[in-house]
Design an enzyme around this catalytic site. Structure first.
Site, mmCIF file in Angstrom:
data_model
loop_
_atom_site.group_PDB
_atom_site.id
_atom_site.type_symbol
_atom_site.label_atom_id
_atom_site.label_comp_id
_atom_site.label_asym_id
_atom_site.label_seq_id
_atom_site.Cartn_x
_atom_site.Cartn_y
_atom_site.Cartn_z
ATOM 1 N N GLU A 100 -14.588 -3.149 10.876
ATOM 2 C CA GLU A 100 -13.522 -2.871 9.787
ATOM 3 C C GLU A 100 -12.514 -2.154 10.288
ATOM 4 O O GLU A 100 -12.815 -1.000 10.856
ATOM 5 C CB GLU A 100 -14.025 -2.438 8.486
ATOM 6 N N ASP A 101 -11.162 -2.217 10.114
ATOM 7 C CA ASP A 101 -10.141 -1.605 10.409
ATOM 8 C C ASP A 101 -10.109 -0.333 9.388
ATOM 9 O O ASP A 101 -10.010 1.013 9.975
ATOM 10 C CB ASP A 101 -8.898 -2.318 10.343
ATOM 11 N N ASP A 104 -10.642 1.435 2.293
ATOM 12 C CA ASP A 104 -9.614 1.952 1.063
ATOM 13 C C ASP A 104 -10.404 2.220 -0.108
ATOM 14 O O ASP A 104 -11.089 2.951 -0.227
ATOM 15 C CB ASP A 104 -8.152 1.378 1.178
ATOM 16 N N PHE A 153 0.081 5.012 4.006
ATOM 17 C CA PHE A 153 0.003 3.486 4.235
ATOM 18 C C PHE A 153 0.012 3.758 5.757
ATOM 19 O O PHE A 153 1.100 3.991 6.036
ATOM 20 C CB PHE A 153 0.912 2.724 3.476
ATOM 21 N N ARG A 166 1.487 -5.031 14.268
ATOM 22 C CA ARG A 166 -0.012 -4.767 14.635
ATOM 23 C C ARG A 166 -0.141 -4.323 15.888
ATOM 24 O O ARG A 166 -1.002 -3.849 16.595
ATOM 25 C CB ARG A 166 -0.668 -6.359 14.479
#
Ligand code: 5GP
Length: 175
Positions: A100-101, A104, A153, A166
Site C-alpha cells: 500500500e502507498d 489513512d 495531504f 505522481r
C-alpha cells in the site's frame, strides 16, 4: 516547488525513501525464508513503491495488482470502497504481502484484507510506505511501515492529487 498553481513542501526526500525501502526489503527477506510470496500492489498509488521494493528484496517474489476506487478529486475519504481490478491469479496457499502507498482511515485496507483473506492465502500481511496513524477510524494491522506521517495531504512517489504529481521523486505536502 510549483505545479498546477499549488505549492509543495518536501516532507520525505528521495534519498530517505530509498534508504527506508532497503530496510523494509531486508525485513521482508528475513521474515519470509521460503514459499511463494506474492507482492500485491494496490493501484495506482503503490505502483512506484512496489517497483522499488521488488528490486530491493532478494528472495524470489511474484507480482500482482488489485484496483480500488480512490477519492477521485476529493482529498477526504468517502468511506466507500469499490473493486476496480481484481487479481489475475489465485492466492490460495501463497504468502501474500499487500503493498500500500498510505494507510489513512484504514477503510480501504479493511475492505482489502477481508476480500483477500476469504481466498485462503497461507499468510496475509501488509507493507505500507506511509501511515497517517492519527486519522485511523478502524483498527487494521500494518505489519511493515515506512514512515508515520502527520495528518497532512501528501503527493509524489506514486501518490496523486486528481491524478497530478505522481512522478515527483520526493513525498511532498500539498499546501
Ligand atoms: P483510507 O481508506 O485508509 O482512508 O485511505 C487509503 C487511500 O486513500 C490511499 O490508498 C490513498 O489512495 C488515499 N489517501 C489517503 N491519504 C492520502 C494522502 O495524504 N495523499 C494522497 N495522495 N492519497 C491519500
Amino acid at each position: 516547488m510549483q505545479e498546477t498553481g499549488r505549492s509543495l513542501r518536501v516532507l520525505i526526500t528521495e534519498r530517505e525513501i530509498q534508504q527506508r525501502v532497503r530496510e523494509l526489503a531486508e525485513a521482508i527477506d528475513r521474515d519470509y525464508p521460503e514459499g511463494i510470496l506474492y507482492l500485491v500492489g494496490v493501484l495506482k498509488g503503490a505502483a512506484i513503491f512496489l517497483a522499488d521494493l521488488v528490486r530491493a528484496v532478494r528472495r524470489p517474489v511474484r507480482l500482482d495488482f488489485i484496483g480500488i476506487s480512490s477519492y477521485g478529486a476529493a482529498k477526504t475519504s468517502s468511506g466507500e470502497v469499490r473493486l476496480t481490478k481484481d487479481l489475475d491469479v489465485s492466492i490460495a496457499g501463497a504468502h501474500v504481502l499487500v503493498v500500500e502507498d498510505i494507510v489513512d482511515t484504514g477503510l480501504t485496507l479493511r475492505y482489502l484484507l477481508r476480500l483477500l483473506s476469504s481466498r485462503q492465502p497461507r499468510s496475509l500481511r501488509v507493507v505500507a510506505l506511509l501511515d497517517k496513524r492519527e486519522r485511523r477510524v478502524c483498527e487494521v494491522p500494518v505489519d511493515y511501515v515506512g514512515f508515520v506521517i502527520p495528518d497532512q495531504f501528501v503527493v509524489g512517489y506514486g501518490l496523486d492529487y486528481a491524478e497530478d504529481y505522481r512522478g515527483l521523486r520526493d513525498i511532498c505536502v500539498l499546501e
